[in-house]
Design a protein around this motif. Structure first.
Motif, PDB file in Angstrom:
ATOM      1  N   ALA A  75       0.875  -1.175   0.000  1.00 23.61           N
ATOM      2  CA  ALA A  75       0.000   0.000   0.000  1.00 23.61           C
ATOM      3  C   ALA A  75       0.911   1.224   0.000  1.00 23.61           C
ATOM      4  O   ALA A  75       1.958   1.232   0.658  1.00 23.61           O
ATOM      5  N   ARG A  88      -3.127  14.406   0.579  1.00 26.10           N
ATOM      6  CA  ARG A  88      -2.736  13.011   0.801  1.00 26.10           C
ATOM      7  C   ARG A  88      -3.375  12.151  -0.260  1.00 26.10           C
ATOM      8  O   ARG A  88      -4.566  12.296  -0.570  1.00 26.10           O
ATOM      9  N   VAL A  89      -2.584  11.256  -0.848  1.00 24.98           N
ATOM     10  CA  VAL A  89      -3.084  10.316  -1.861  1.00 24.98           C
ATOM     11  C   VAL A  89      -2.635   8.914  -1.466  1.00 24.98           C
ATOM     12  O   VAL A  89      -1.449   8.689  -1.214  1.00 24.98           O
ATOM     13  N   ARG A  90      -3.570   7.987  -1.398  1.00 29.64           N
ATOM     14  CA  ARG A  90      -3.272   6.587  -1.094  1.00 29.64           C
ATOM     15  C   ARG A  90      -3.625   5.720  -2.309  1.00 29.64           C
ATOM     16  O   ARG A  90      -4.628   5.964  -2.953  1.00 29.64           O
ATOM     17  N   PHE A  91      -2.804   4.726  -2.554  1.00 31.06           N
ATOM     18  CA  PHE A  91      -3.104   3.814  -3.668  1.00 31.06           C
ATOM     19  C   PHE A  91      -2.410   2.487  -3.447  1.00 31.06           C
ATOM     20  O   PHE A  91      -1.613   2.329  -2.525  1.00 31.06           O
ATOM     21  N   ASN A 119     -12.587  15.190   1.301  1.00 37.05           N
ATOM     22  CA  ASN A 119     -12.219  13.795   1.094  1.00 37.05           C
ATOM     23  C   ASN A 119     -13.175  13.162   0.086  1.00 37.05           C
ATOM     24  O   ASN A 119     -14.146  12.496   0.476  1.00 37.05           O
ATOM     25  N   ASN A 147     -12.917  10.647  -1.837  1.00 35.91           N
ATOM     26  CA  ASN A 147     -12.931   9.190  -1.757  1.00 35.91           C
ATOM     27  C   ASN A 147     -11.880   8.773  -0.735  1.00 35.91           C
ATOM     28  O   ASN A 147     -11.077   9.604  -0.291  1.00 35.91           O
ATOM     29  N   PRO A 148     -11.861   7.486  -0.306  1.00 37.70           N
ATOM     30  CA  PRO A 148     -10.926   7.072   0.739  1.00 37.70           C
ATOM     31  C   PRO A 148      -9.455   7.245   0.374  1.00 37.70           C
ATOM     32  O   PRO A 148      -8.607   7.263   1.270  1.00 37.70           O
ATOM     33  N   GLY A 149      -9.142   7.409  -0.906  1.00 36.78           N
ATOM     34  CA  GLY A 149      -7.754   7.513  -1.311  1.00 36.78           C
ATOM     35  C   GLY A 149      -7.229   8.919  -1.468  1.00 36.78           C
ATOM     36  O   GLY A 149      -6.030   9.108  -1.673  1.00 36.78           O
ATOM     37  N   VAL A 150      -8.089   9.926  -1.371  1.00 33.21           N
ATOM     38  CA  VAL A 150      -7.663  11.300  -1.624  1.00 33.21           C
ATOM     39  C   VAL A 150      -8.170  12.217  -0.510  1.00 33.21           C
ATOM     40  O   VAL A 150      -9.337  12.117  -0.100  1.00 33.21           O
ATOM     41  N   SER A 151      -7.301  13.089  -0.051  1.00 35.93           N
ATOM     42  CA  SER A 151      -7.672  14.075   0.950  1.00 35.93           C
ATOM     43  C   SER A 151      -6.969  15.389   0.646  1.00 35.93           C
ATOM     44  O   SER A 151      -5.762  15.414   0.397  1.00 35.93           O
ATOM     45  N   GLN A 169       1.423   5.646  -0.061  1.00 34.14           N
ATOM     46  CA  GLN A 169       0.846   6.940   0.298  1.00 34.14           C
ATOM     47  C   GLN A 169       1.841   8.049  -0.024  1.00 34.14           C
ATOM     48  O   GLN A 169       3.038   7.929   0.236  1.00 34.14           O
TER      49      GLN A 169
END
Length: 299
Positions: free
Chosen positions: A31, A296-299, A251, A253-257, A33
């Motif tokens: 995962a 913040r970006v999660r992928f 936010n 979606n859960p992957g972007v803030s 970030q």
């Protein structure tokens, strides 16, 4: 204020603690970030005369490998830049500061409700033109947190870091907390992108599924090695303050803030030590306005 003093945002420790919390069931494997920060501190009057302002940018990339049982291990690298501007050129202790960090955050599930966190790391904080090796420190953040209920996770932690003069270790106790007070209110130690050593606490309120507002207060402290010129050749500078900011987060979606914030820095102080570790200057500065944005970006 007692809780604020006892609570610390651990950077990469809190990345494991809040960005990948105990209650979540992250997918196995890698995962990633990426998060960043840009902030500007407006003019602040110095007790010794004149004024100064500062800007800061920070970018962090983290890779975590999630294992079975809620365990994970990762690597986090970051780069930050602080630019200072003083109104009196003959009394300018430093200018451009670099902040590099490498950390290895580890999370181990030790029971059904308890998780152990540890993050050894190396930092380089130095003025542009100085030797990066002279600005190197190393240390560790560690803690254990218990999930007491679906809404509350809490536990003790500590940090221990070497100092530039190699004469001692900077040790501080802390508390990890992530508390859903109700469906909208949350109290936590936060992920603290770009945060320096010091305690902090965030109270947030969810307006809806994509918008939230939060109030954050923390104690910031950064020490850095200076170059061979200026008022203290090869000395050490320090900037210490208590920023308090109000943020609005989006936010989608859960992957972007995304968030924007505004506030002020209180109880500011600039300290200048010579190459032998002797303090040669200490100036307080007035309350300074502070604005910025973070992502913040999660992928």
């Amino acid at each position: 204020m007692k809780n604020l003093i006892l609570t610390c945002c651990f950077g990469t420790i809190s990345l494991c603690f809040t960005a990948f919390p105990l209650t979540a069931q992250p997918r196995l494997g890698w995962a990633y970030q990426v998060d960043g920060l840009a902030a500007f501190q407006g003019d602040a009057d110095l007790s010794g005369g004149g004024e100064f302002s500062a800007s800061r940018t920070f970018l962090r990339a983290t890779a975590l490998y999630n294992l079975d049982g809620g365990n994970s291990v990762g690597l986090s690298t970051s780069f930050g830049k602080l630019d200072y501007r003083f109104s009196q050129s003959n009394n300018q202790p430093w200018e451009n500061i670099r902040d590099l960090r490498v950390a290895v955050p580890v999370r181990l599930r030790v029971s059904d409700t308890a998780t152990f966190f540890v993050s050894p790391q190396i930092r380089w904080d130095y003025q542009s033109g100085a030797s990066s090796s002279e600005g190197r420190t190393h240390g560790i953040f560690a803690g254990i947190a218990w999930q007491l209920s679906e809404r509350l996770t809490i536990g003790p932690a500590f940090g221990a870091f070497s100092q530039f003069d190699e004469s001692g270790t900077d040790f501080f106790p802390a508390l990890l907390i992530d508390w859903d007070i109700n469906d909208r209110w949350n109290l936590n130690t936060g992920s603290g992108v770009g945060a320096t050593q010091g305690p902090g606490l965030t109270l947030s309120y969810a307006l809806n599924d994509t918008l939230d507002i939060s109030l954050t207060a923390r104690s910031e402290r950064i020490r850095f090695r200076l170059d061979g010129d200026g008022l203290a050749p090869n000395g050490v500078g320090e900037d210490k303050s208590i920023p308090v900011v109000l943020s609005v987060g989006y936010n989608p979606n859960p992957g972007v803030s995304l968030s924007v914030f505004a506030g002020a820095e209180f109880d500011g102080r600039l300290t200048l030590d010579d190459a032998n570790g002797l303090e040669i200057s200490r100036q307080s500065y007035e309350t300074a306005p502070l604005v910025g944005l973070a992502f913040r970006v999660r992928f």
